[in-house]
Design a protein around this motif. Structure first.
Motif, mmCIF file in Angstrom:
data_model
loop_
_atom_site.group_PDB
_atom_site.id
_atom_site.type_symbol
_atom_site.label_atom_id
_atom_site.label_comp_id
_atom_site.label_asym_id
_atom_site.label_seq_id
_atom_site.Cartn_x
_atom_site.Cartn_y
_atom_site.Cartn_z
ATOM 1 N N ASP A 187 0.827 -1.210 0.000
ATOM 2 C CA ASP A 187 0.000 0.000 0.000
ATOM 3 C C ASP A 187 0.857 1.255 0.000
ATOM 4 O OD1 ASP A 187 -2.184 -1.608 0.066
ATOM 5 O OD2 ASP A 187 -2.654 -1.278 2.186
ATOM 6 N N THR A 188 0.265 2.334 -0.510
ATOM 7 C CA THR A 188 0.931 3.631 -0.493
ATOM 8 C C THR A 188 0.689 4.321 0.844
ATOM 9 O OG1 THR A 188 0.633 3.862 -2.875
ATOM 10 C CG2 THR A 188 1.137 5.863 -1.652
ATOM 11 N N VAL A 189 1.717 4.941 1.367
ATOM 12 C CA VAL A 189 1.658 5.644 2.653
ATOM 13 C C VAL A 189 1.993 7.107 2.424
ATOM 14 C CG1 VAL A 189 2.714 5.849 4.948
ATOM 15 C CG2 VAL A 189 2.243 3.582 3.969
ATOM 16 N N GLY A 190 1.270 7.993 3.100
ATOM 17 C CA GLY A 190 1.538 9.418 3.018
ATOM 18 C C GLY A 190 2.285 9.914 4.237
ATOM 19 N N LEU A 191 3.204 10.851 4.017
ATOM 20 C CA LEU A 191 3.920 11.496 5.114
ATOM 21 C C LEU A 191 3.607 12.980 5.112
ATOM 22 C CD1 LEU A 191 7.570 10.059 4.986
ATOM 23 C CD2 LEU A 191 5.580 9.129 6.172
ATOM 24 N N MET A 192 3.320 13.552 6.277
ATOM 25 C CA MET A 192 3.140 14.987 6.436
ATOM 26 C C MET A 192 4.129 15.463 7.488
ATOM 27 S SD MET A 192 -1.047 15.169 6.378
ATOM 28 C CE MET A 192 -1.039 16.906 6.837
ATOM 29 N N ALA A 193 5.121 16.247 7.056
ATOM 30 C CA ALA A 193 6.174 16.665 7.971
ATOM 31 C C ALA A 193 6.818 17.947 7.461
ATOM 32 C CB ALA A 193 7.228 15.566 8.120
ATOM 33 N N THR A 194 7.620 18.559 8.307
ATOM 34 C CA THR A 194 8.304 19.784 7.919
ATOM 35 C C THR A 194 9.406 19.485 6.901
ATOM 36 O OG1 THR A 194 9.858 19.562 9.757
ATOM 37 C CG2 THR A 194 7.867 20.890 10.141
ATOM 38 N N ASP A 195 9.856 20.532 6.233
ATOM 39 C CA ASP A 195 10.927 20.374 5.246
ATOM 40 C C ASP A 195 12.180 19.779 5.869
ATOM 41 O OD1 ASP A 195 9.296 21.483 3.302
ATOM 42 O OD2 ASP A 195 10.072 23.518 3.603
ATOM 43 N N GLU A 196 12.480 20.176 7.087
ATOM 44 C CA GLU A 196 13.686 19.674 7.753
ATOM 45 C C GLU A 196 13.614 18.169 7.934
ATOM 46 O OE1 GLU A 196 16.212 20.239 11.922
ATOM 47 O OE2 GLU A 196 14.331 21.334 11.609
ATOM 48 N N VAL A 197 12.447 17.675 8.364
ATOM 49 C CA VAL A 197 12.283 16.235 8.556
ATOM 50 C C VAL A 197 12.344 15.506 7.226
ATOM 51 C CG1 VAL A 197 10.660 14.432 9.266
ATOM 52 C CG2 VAL A 197 10.992 16.457 10.700
ATOM 53 N N LEU A 198 11.629 16.022 6.227
ATOM 54 C CA LEU A 198 11.568 15.344 4.933
ATOM 55 C C LEU A 198 12.937 15.286 4.252
ATOM 56 C CD1 LEU A 198 8.227 16.775 3.508
ATOM 57 C CD2 LEU A 198 8.625 14.538 4.555
ATOM 58 N N SER A 199 13.756 16.315 4.480
ATOM 59 C CA SER A 199 15.072 16.356 3.831
ATOM 60 C C SER A 199 15.993 15.257 4.332
ATOM 61 C CB SER A 199 15.728 17.721 4.059
ATOM 62 O OG SER A 199 16.084 17.893 5.428
ATOM 63 N N GLN A 200 15.692 14.664 5.478
ATOM 64 C CA GLN A 200 16.542 13.631 6.074
ATOM 65 C C GLN A 200 16.091 12.217 5.699
ATOM 66 O OE1 GLN A 200 16.626 14.384 10.308
ATOM 67 N NE2 GLN A 200 16.983 16.562 10.015
ATOM 68 N N LEU A 201 15.038 12.106 4.893
ATOM 69 C CA LEU A 201 14.474 10.793 4.579
ATOM 70 C C LEU A 201 14.728 10.418 3.125
ATOM 71 C CD1 LEU A 201 10.998 11.229 6.329
ATOM 72 C CD2 LEU A 201 12.996 10.017 7.241
ATOM 73 N N SER A 202 14.956 9.150 2.899
ATOM 74 C CA SER A 202 15.028 8.591 1.553
ATOM 75 C C SER A 202 13.751 7.783 1.347
ATOM 76 C CB SER A 202 16.262 7.696 1.409
ATOM 77 O OG SER A 202 16.292 7.115 0.121
ATOM 78 N N LEU A 203 12.890 8.242 0.450
ATOM 79 C CA LEU A 203 11.552 7.686 0.347
ATOM 80 C C LEU A 203 11.461 6.620 -0.740
ATOM 81 C CD1 LEU A 203 9.381 10.926 0.666
ATOM 82 C CD2 LEU A 203 10.272 9.435 2.479
ATOM 83 N N PRO A 204 10.915 5.453 -0.405
ATOM 84 C CA PRO A 204 10.659 4.437 -1.434
ATOM 85 C C PRO A 204 9.497 4.868 -2.332
ATOM 86 C CG PRO A 204 9.783 3.730 0.687
ATOM 87 C CD PRO A 204 10.540 4.998 0.942
ATOM 88 N N ALA A 205 9.271 4.119 -3.390
ATOM 89 C CA ALA A 205 8.279 4.502 -4.402
ATOM 90 C C ALA A 205 6.864 4.557 -3.850
ATOM 91 C CB ALA A 205 8.346 3.535 -5.573
ATOM 92 N N ASN A 206 6.584 3.786 -2.805
ATOM 93 C CA ASN A 206 5.212 3.744 -2.286
ATOM 94 C C ASN A 206 4.980 4.710 -1.127
ATOM 95 O OD1 ASN A 206 6.764 2.235 -0.426
ATOM 96 N ND2 ASN A 206 4.946 1.100 0.243
#
Length: 340
Positions: A257-276
């Motif tokens: 399943d696809t998962v959504g993330l809602m976070a600040t730019d600082e948090v998102l910049s530290q993550l490597s996101l898979p396709a889903n």
């Protein structure tokens, strides 16, 4: 019924619909409201029908001047006048005792009090003045869904159910007004918003907070105290520690399943996101996160097929109290467990 989207220069046409007993959604600095003539019982009843809103959930009355409030409420105290002077127009709703029979029980939910607000949006103030009547104005969405911060959100939920939408672009704050009960001995915040406890106490002295969930046999004095609110189709879970987003992404990568993330730019910049995994930025801080919270929930509801939304939590202080109040209701109290 065709739902007309009125542009900001078409206020007279929208006001004519209000006077005719029709429903017209309007912009405020918080969210879009669903407007009807507060003195027209039939029109007000249509608000409940259009939203699918329980009839014991009272409505906020929107005004363009203090004199209108004085027509319906008992004489205003010095503290109430001070609040109006400092925070109106603005994101503060004030609950006041009513003169007997001043407003229909359809507006008040059968209570002897009513909630009043003067929104800080020039087009809506013009709409109220041109219509010549105060407007009830719950959020212009299907009851229980995320509140609308764009005219397009309103159109998605209510097209064919209401006469029109006055479009004035995106709202500024993104979460509904603070609600303070001034009908009791100790001023009480029933719903946190952009006007904080500290700001209120600087004007009128001590206030207390009461955000309890109203029981099934109790009539709420303010919106959002009893029924499920702000919920998209997907389950929302609150991520209390930003560091746990990495675990959330890892768990998501192991499922289809696809998962959504809602976070600040600082948090998102530290993550490597898979396709889903799909990200929605909440900006840089609690101010932008509050502004974008409902927009993010709407995004995943309308434009993505996600089964889960992981949303960043903030300290419940100041504007964070309003943000977390809405996010907690959206999540139904669910918090992400990094050890699953």
């Amino acid at each position: 019924m065709d739902t007309i989207i009125y542009q900001s220069n078409e206020v007279p046409a929208a006001a004519a619909q209000i006077r005719a007993g029709q429903l017209v959604a309007f912009p405020t600095e918080t969210v879009y409201g669903l407007g009807a003539d507060a003195t027209n019982d039939r029109a007000v009843s249509h608000v409940y029908e259009a939203k699918g809103r329980p009839s014991d959930n009272p409505l906020i009355v929107h005004v363009a001047d203090v004199e209108t409030v004085e027509k319906f409420a008992t004489p205003l105290s010095d503290s109430v006048k001070a609040l109006m002077k400092h925070f109106w127009p603005g994101p503060l709703t004030i609950i006041l005792p009513l003169k007997p029979g001043a407003l229909s029980k359809t507006v008040t939910g059968g209570l002897t009090t009513a909630a009043f607000r003067m929104p800080d949006n020039q087009k809506t103030l013009e709409l109220i003045r041109t219509a010549g009547v105060p407007l009830v104005g719950p959020s212009a969405n299907t009851s229980g869904k995320p509140s609308p911060t764009l005219a397009q959100h309103v159109y998605h939920d209510l097209k064919g159910k209401i006469a029109g939408i006055l479009d004035d672009g995106p709202t500024r704050f993104g979460v509904e007004s603070t609600v303070i009960d001034m009908s009791v001995a100790m001023p009480t915040i029933l719903r946190p918003g952009a006007v904080t406890v500290e700001a209120l106490e600087a004007v009128i002295g001590p206030v207390k907070a009461d955000h309890h969930h109203v029981s099934k046999d109790e009539t709420p004095k303010a919106p959002g105290m009893k029924y499920k609110h702000y919920a998209p189709r997907a389950q929302v879970e609150i991520v209390d520690d930003p560091a746990d987003f990495a675990a959330g992404v890892n768990q998501a990568s192991a499922q289809a399943d696809t998962v959504g993330l809602m976070a600040t730019d600082e948090v998102l910049s530290q993550l490597s996101l898979p396709a889903n995994v799909e990200a929605f930025s909440l900006g840089t801080d609690i101010a932008s996160a509050s502004h974008l919270l409902f927009a993010g929930l709407r995004h995943f509801d309308l434009e993505s097929n996600v089964s889960l939304i992981l949303a960043q939590g903030f300290e419940p202080r100041g504007l964070g109290a309003a943000y977390m109040n809405r996010l907690d209701k959206s999540a139904g109290g669910m918090h992400f467990n990094s050890e699953q």
